[in-house]
Each structure stands twice: as structure tokens, then as C-alpha cells.
Design an enzyme around this catalytic site. Structure first.
Site, mmCIF file in Angstrom:
data_model
loop_
_atom_site.group_PDB
_atom_site.id
_atom_site.type_symbol
_atom_site.label_atom_id
_atom_site.label_comp_id
_atom_site.label_asym_id
_atom_site.label_seq_id
_atom_site.Cartn_x
_atom_site.Cartn_y
_atom_site.Cartn_z
ATOM 1 N N TYR A 287 13.712 11.049 14.590
ATOM 2 C CA TYR A 287 14.270 10.353 15.480
ATOM 3 C C TYR A 287 15.499 11.116 16.248
ATOM 4 C CZ TYR A 287 11.437 6.033 15.290
ATOM 5 O OH TYR A 287 10.344 5.392 15.462
ATOM 6 N N GLU B 185 6.435 16.938 16.702
ATOM 7 C CA GLU B 185 6.256 15.958 15.824
ATOM 8 C C GLU B 185 5.099 16.216 14.580
ATOM 9 O OE1 GLU B 185 8.174 12.346 18.413
ATOM 10 O OE2 GLU B 185 6.079 12.490 18.203
ATOM 11 N N ASN C 48 8.220 -2.717 17.081
ATOM 12 C CA ASN C 48 7.237 -2.337 18.182
ATOM 13 C C ASN C 48 5.982 -1.779 17.809
ATOM 14 O OD1 ASN C 48 7.988 0.090 18.052
ATOM 15 N ND2 ASN C 48 8.773 0.336 20.287
ATOM 16 N N HIS D 68 4.354 4.156 17.144
ATOM 17 C CA HIS D 68 5.177 5.431 17.901
ATOM 18 C C HIS D 68 3.983 6.365 18.360
ATOM 19 C CE1 HIS D 68 7.849 8.540 18.791
ATOM 20 N NE2 HIS D 68 6.769 9.356 18.118
ATOM 21 N N LYS E 260 4.063 1.794 12.386
ATOM 22 C CA LYS E 260 5.349 1.693 11.640
ATOM 23 C C LYS E 260 5.039 0.461 10.541
ATOM 24 C CE LYS E 260 7.940 2.748 16.017
ATOM 25 N NZ LYS E 260 9.023 2.370 16.708
HETATM 26 P P1 CMP Z 1 9.646 4.518 19.196
HETATM 27 O O1 CMP Z 1 8.509 5.057 20.207
HETATM 28 O O2 CMP Z 1 9.218 4.794 17.839
HETATM 29 O O3 CMP Z 1 10.834 5.499 19.553
HETATM 30 C C1 CMP Z 1 12.178 5.276 19.434
HETATM 31 C C2 CMP Z 1 12.275 3.711 19.171
HETATM 32 O O4 CMP Z 1 13.515 3.290 19.144
HETATM 33 C C3 CMP Z 1 11.295 2.868 19.787
HETATM 34 O O5 CMP Z 1 10.168 3.157 19.645
HETATM 35 C C4 CMP Z 1 12.014 1.492 19.502
HETATM 36 O O6 CMP Z 1 11.331 1.043 18.504
HETATM 37 C C5 CMP Z 1 13.410 1.624 19.207
HETATM 38 N N1 CMP Z 1 13.978 1.233 20.006
HETATM 39 C C6 CMP Z 1 14.165 1.561 21.342
HETATM 40 N N2 CMP Z 1 15.133 0.680 21.933
HETATM 41 C C7 CMP Z 1 15.706 0.034 21.096
HETATM 42 C C8 CMP Z 1 16.934 -1.044 20.967
HETATM 43 N N3 CMP Z 1 17.415 -1.310 22.099
HETATM 44 N N4 CMP Z 1 16.942 -1.577 19.795
HETATM 45 C C9 CMP Z 1 16.522 -1.243 18.792
HETATM 46 N N5 CMP Z 1 15.458 -0.330 18.843
HETATM 47 C C10 CMP Z 1 15.156 0.298 19.915
#
Ligand code: CMP
Length: 143
Positions: free
Chosen positions: A49, A126, A112, A115, A9
Site C-alpha cells: 500500500y 504486486e 471491501n 483487492h 482480504k
Molecule cells: P484496495 O483495492 O485494497 O486499495 C486501497 C484500499 O484503500 C481500498 O481497496 C480500500 O479498501 C481502502 N480505502 C480507500 N478509500 C478509503 C477510505 N476513505 N477509508 C478507508 N479505506 C479506504
């Protein structure tokens, strides 16, 4: 052979963690079959998403992933979907084990770093969403 979709990301790219993250998948022994650096359109982000559309963080998720380039990849190998999830660690980096990518480099669930597809069927969806067939390669080790 099983394949998974992985995206580094915007925070991972900006923190210069691309080499570190690619290295972890290579060291594990998986095979890189697709890779591109790209800016994500809103349309692609919203499709990617889609399962989170009703979540309160949906718009911030889409805003973030479209804000700056990402590195999109496809990795191949036996059991790669589940194994990649283990290499990546828990969604919330604060809960992710040390030794995982999120556990070693992150502290924020919204930042984070990476993905990874959560199941084989999700990976197929995906990969088809992010890559054209001709952008993926098949290769074998030469003897
Ligand atoms: P990802 O694996 O990209 O899939 C969905 C994403 O939503 C996840 O990683 C996080 O980055 C994001 N996400 C999940 N929970 C929260 C939250 N409570 N607040 C903000 N972002 C979130």
C-alpha cells in the site's frame, strides 16, 4: 500472457466468501496460476500500500490487512487486469454495481473484501512482492 494479483482480504475470508470469489474468476474463464492463504506482515502490507502512505486511512488499511489471514492469488488470461477490476466493482461497495463482487457482498470502503491490481505494471510489481517465482505455475488444458 497477462497476469493480475488478487487478494481476498480478511473480511472476505472471515465471511466464508473465498469459494464464491474464486468461482467468479473461474466462471469467467481465467486461469488460476497461484494461490496461498497467509498472514500478511506489516512490512509487506506497507510495501503493498505504499502509494497510499500519505492518506489518512493508511494506518487503518495496514492494521486491517495484517489483522487476520488473506487469500493471495494470481490469475492469468487475455485482458485479465481490466476484466478483474470489472468483476470486482468500484472501490466503494456502495457505488459498486450489482453483479460485481463488491456490489453483491459489501457496504464498507474499508471492508471491501478484495483487492485487484489497477494496471498491468502494478500487477507485475504486486505479483513479485507477494509471490516467489516457484510458487506460480504454468499449465495448459489437456486435450
Ligand atoms: P484496495 O483495492 O485494497 O486499495 C486501497 C484500499 O484503500 C481500498 O481497496 C480500500 O479498501 C481502502 N480505502 C480507500 N478509500 C478509503 C477510505 N476513505 N477509508 C478507508 N479505506 C479506504
Amino acid at each position: 500472457m497477462e497476469r493480475t494479483f488478487i487478494a481476498i482480504k480478511p473480511d472476505g475470508v472471515q465471511r466464508r466468501l473465498v469459494g464464491e470469489i474464486v468461482g467468479r474468476f473461474e466462471s469467467k474463464g481465467f486461469k488460476l496460476v497461484g494461490l496461498k492463504v497467509m498472514t500478511v506482515s506489516r512490512e509487506l502490507a506497507e510495501q503493498h500500500y505504499d502509494v497510499h502512505r500519505e492518506k489518512p486511512f493508511f494506518s487503518s488499511l495496514v492494521n486491517f490487512i495484517t489483522s487476520s489471514p488473506v487469500v493471495a492469488m494470481v490469475w492469468e488470461g487475455e485482458g485479465v487486469v481490466a476484466s478483474a477490476r470489472k468483476l470486482i466493482g468500484a472501490t466503494n461497495p456502495l457505488s459498486a454495481e450489482p453483479g460485481t463482487i463488491r456490489g453483491d457482498f459489501g457496504i464498507s470502503v474499508g471492508r471491501n473484501l478484495i483487492h485487484g491490481s489497477d494496471a498491468v505494471e502494478t500487477a507485475q510489481r504486486e505479483i513479485a512482492l507477494w509471490f516467489k517465482e516457484e510458487e506460480l505455475v504454468s499449465w495448459e488444458e489437456s486435450s
